[in-house]
Design a protein around this motif. Structure first.
Motif, mmCIF file in Angstrom:
data_model
loop_
_atom_site.group_PDB
_atom_site.id
_atom_site.type_symbol
_atom_site.label_atom_id
_atom_site.label_comp_id
_atom_site.label_asym_id
_atom_site.label_seq_id
_atom_site.Cartn_x
_atom_site.Cartn_y
_atom_site.Cartn_z
ATOM 1 N N GLU A 118 13.649 44.654 33.007
ATOM 2 C CA GLU A 118 14.816 45.085 33.784
ATOM 3 C C GLU A 118 15.222 44.033 34.812
ATOM 4 N N SER A 119 14.256 43.311 35.347
ATOM 5 C CA SER A 119 14.564 42.319 36.382
ATOM 6 C C SER A 119 15.286 41.101 35.821
ATOM 7 N N VAL A 120 15.244 40.897 34.502
ATOM 8 C CA VAL A 120 15.967 39.774 33.895
ATOM 9 C C VAL A 120 17.454 39.870 34.233
ATOM 10 N N ALA A 121 18.010 41.081 34.132
ATOM 11 C CA ALA A 121 19.426 41.280 34.462
ATOM 12 C C ALA A 121 19.681 40.993 35.935
ATOM 13 N N ASP A 122 18.715 41.340 36.809
ATOM 14 C CA ASP A 122 18.870 41.070 38.237
ATOM 15 C C ASP A 122 18.882 39.569 38.508
ATOM 16 N N VAL A 123 18.047 38.819 37.782
ATOM 17 C CA VAL A 123 18.032 37.361 37.951
ATOM 18 C C VAL A 123 19.399 36.776 37.600
ATOM 19 N N ILE A 124 20.017 37.288 36.550
ATOM 20 C CA ILE A 124 21.307 36.771 36.095
ATOM 21 C C ILE A 124 22.429 37.131 37.061
ATOM 22 N N HIS A 125 22.407 38.350 37.595
ATOM 23 C CA HIS A 125 23.555 38.863 38.346
ATOM 24 C C HIS A 125 23.372 38.848 39.865
ATOM 25 N N SER A 126 22.269 38.319 40.386
ATOM 26 C CA SER A 126 22.072 38.300 41.835
ATOM 27 C C SER A 126 23.193 37.522 42.517
ATOM 28 N N ALA A 127 23.719 38.098 43.609
ATOM 29 C CA ALA A 127 24.865 37.492 44.287
ATOM 30 C C ALA A 127 24.460 36.648 45.490
ATOM 31 N N ASN A 128 23.214 36.739 45.928
ATOM 32 C CA ASN A 128 22.761 35.906 47.047
ATOM 33 C C ASN A 128 21.299 35.539 46.845
ATOM 34 N N ARG A 129 20.818 34.643 47.693
ATOM 35 C CA ARG A 129 19.476 34.086 47.499
ATOM 36 C C ARG A 129 18.371 35.124 47.691
ATOM 37 N N SER A 130 18.541 36.034 48.660
ATOM 38 C CA SER A 130 17.495 37.027 48.874
ATOM 39 C C SER A 130 17.361 37.934 47.662
ATOM 40 N N GLU A 131 18.493 38.313 47.059
ATOM 41 C CA GLU A 131 18.440 39.128 45.844
ATOM 42 C C GLU A 131 17.812 38.348 44.698
ATOM 43 N N LEU A 132 18.157 37.071 44.588
ATOM 44 C CA LEU A 132 17.608 36.236 43.522
ATOM 45 C C LEU A 132 16.098 36.066 43.694
ATOM 46 N N GLU A 133 15.657 35.837 44.937
ATOM 47 C CA GLU A 133 14.220 35.700 45.183
ATOM 48 C C GLU A 133 13.490 37.003 44.858
ATOM 49 N N ASN A 134 14.095 38.130 45.210
ATOM 50 C CA ASN A 134 13.491 39.420 44.891
ATOM 51 C C ASN A 134 13.401 39.615 43.378
ATOM 52 N N ALA A 135 14.488 39.247 42.671
ATOM 53 C CA ALA A 135 14.486 39.380 41.211
ATOM 54 C C ALA A 135 13.403 38.526 40.575
ATOM 55 N N HIS A 136 13.186 37.323 41.117
ATOM 56 C CA HIS A 136 12.128 36.456 40.593
ATOM 57 C C HIS A 136 10.739 37.047 40.864
#
Length: 462
Positions: A138-156
């Motif tokens: 499920e987090s794969v989609a979050d990595v693709i669609h994260s709109a800011n760095r904190s969201e991207l770091e969380n997705a990773h």
């Protein structure tokens, strides 16, 4: 029946320098043979890039294009299970012409057993083949669609298994207690009542852990919402010029005539921390010049009410003395802003008349670029909190939230029963519910309907 091979583009449709196509399944080598010939199959080595010329297969309808060059491109072969999906995988990197991509997809599909992939099917196969659990998938989609760095770091962090480890540890604790309970059930007729001493403390600790994860939930709407920054001020204060300067292009019409902007204009601006919505509003005055002007100012007030950050622009060229007419404009603009103070004041047009600034103000010039870097830094600091080296994580999946809520409710029932000295059979039953709820989070227990719901929202190439 042998699993079919799937093919799909990994990059969006459109012209680009390079495109990417992924093939996964048992017919990968047949696709290589069809596109590049027998020698290419013999020379395949896993994880090694090759340069080849893809040609139309002889089986092409009508035969008129058989053997014709589709493109010269790089391709990579990944032998299963050491691939994204756990199957044999072929990745093609042609030139990014949509015609080439379409032809390659068609040529791949000429191989028997090859079809277009469904949305999320690559990640679904990765889950089914044990390459990742369901929370990671499920987090794969979050990595693709994260709109800011904190969201991207969380997705990773989620993709790296941070949540999976927490849930797995809880599941093991529940399994251990549940096994002891079921053992007591098996020997209930032969032994005295089980000793519940210490069990309540363990359940309370598990409950706190589950509640902690649940409290971290942030819905997709909340996470995906871009911060809204609104520029406002008197007519001709330099709002549109500032937007154009920040974007580095003439996006908005600029004129020396006051009131050129009649409706608010929204653009996207990328900062170091992520993307924001930046709005240029119609100028605010104490009294509207006409009905259209009144309507424009009303729209400006409406969008200001929604802003995450309100920035007031004051024209430095009006006078050179801070504390005279400039402050009158500032005071009136505050009143017009629904009785709310601005989050930041910008003294504009400093190239025409440099004036000193107070705390909470910045001096800028859209013409020379002075102060723009400081403005971006201020926006970034206000809108995107520094989360570097943070170990915190949050969940965004409604499915995971529902599983956690089910587990929490089960634990609450167990605690209630423990305090009333219940039959061990009832406790064992409730613990089974808790265990299954936690196992459902990582996909240790999952249904076809759940998988279909999760992966249907993915893009086709993922």
């Amino acid at each position: 029946m042998e699993k079919q091979t799937i093919v799909a583009p990994m990059t969006p449709n459109g012209v680009s320098a390079v495109a990417a196509i992924r093939v996964s399944g048992p017919q990968v080598k047949s696709v290589v043979k069809t596109l590049f010939g027998e020698k290419a199959v013999a020379g395949l080595k896993s994880h090694m890039a090759k340069l080849g010329t893809a040609k139309w297969p002889a089986s092409v309808e009508g035969g008129c294009r058989a053997g014709a060059v589709i493109d010269s491109l790089l391709y990579l072969y990944f032998e299963g299970p050491n691939s994204y999906t756990g199957e044999d995988v072929l990745e093609l990197y042609p030139h990014g012409n949509p015609l080439i991509v379409r032809d390659l997809l068609q040529a791949c599909r000429m191989v028997e057993g090859v079809r277009l992939a469904e949305p999320g099917e690559y990640t679904r196969r990765a889950f089914l083949n044990g390459k990742m659990d369901l929370t990671q998938a499920e987090s794969v989609a979050d990595v693709i669609h994260s709109a800011n760095r904190s969201e991207l770091e969380n997705a990773h962090r989620l993709l790296g298994g941070a949540l999976s480890k927490k849930v797995s540890a809880l599941t093991e604790q529940v399994k251990d207690i549940s096994a002891r309970m079921e053992l007591d059930v098996d020997f209930a007729e032969e032994e005295a009542d089980p000793d519940y001493a210490g069990w309540e403390t363990r359940f309370v600790a598990i409950r706190q852990s589950v509640q902690g994860i649940l409290d971290s939930f942030r819905g997709k709407a909340e996470v995906g919402r871009l911060p809204l920054v609104v520029l406002y001020g008197a007519p001709n204060a330099g709002k549109s010029s500032l937007v154009n300067a920040l974007l580095g292009e003439d996006r908005i019409l600029v004129s020396d005539i006051a009131g050129t902007t009649r409706d608010f204009v929204e653009v996207r601006l990328f900062l170091d921390g992520g993307e924001i919505r930046l709005v240029d509003t119609a100028g605010l005055a104490e009294k509207a010049a006409d009905a259209l002007d009144a309507l424009s100012m009303e729209k400006s007030r409406q969008i200001l009410a929604e802003a995450d950050m309100k920035i007031l622009l004051v024209d430095s060229s009006v006078d050179g003395v801070v504390g005279s007419s400039s402050d009158v404009i500032l005071s009136e603009a505050k009143n017009l802003d629904l009785q709310s103070n601005p989050d930041l004041v910008l003294r504009t047009k400093q190239d025409l008349n440099q004036v000193p600034v107070k705390d909470g103000e910045l001096a800028i010039s859209s013409k020379t670029g002075a102060g723009l870097a400081e403005l971006k830094s201020a926006l970034n600091a206000r809108l995107f909190k520094n989360r570097e080296n943070s170990e915190d994580l949050w969940i965004t999946s409604e499915r995971e939230k529902a599983c956690l809520e089910e587990a929490l409710a089960g634990i609450d029932r167990v605690l209630l029963q423990l305090r009333s000295n219940p039959a061990v059979e009832l406790l064992a039953f409730e613990m089974q519910i808790v265990r299954r709820a936690l196992q459902s989070i990582t996909g240790e227990i999952s249904s076809e309907d759940v998988l279909q719901s999760i992966f249907a929202g993915f893009c086709i190439g993922k």
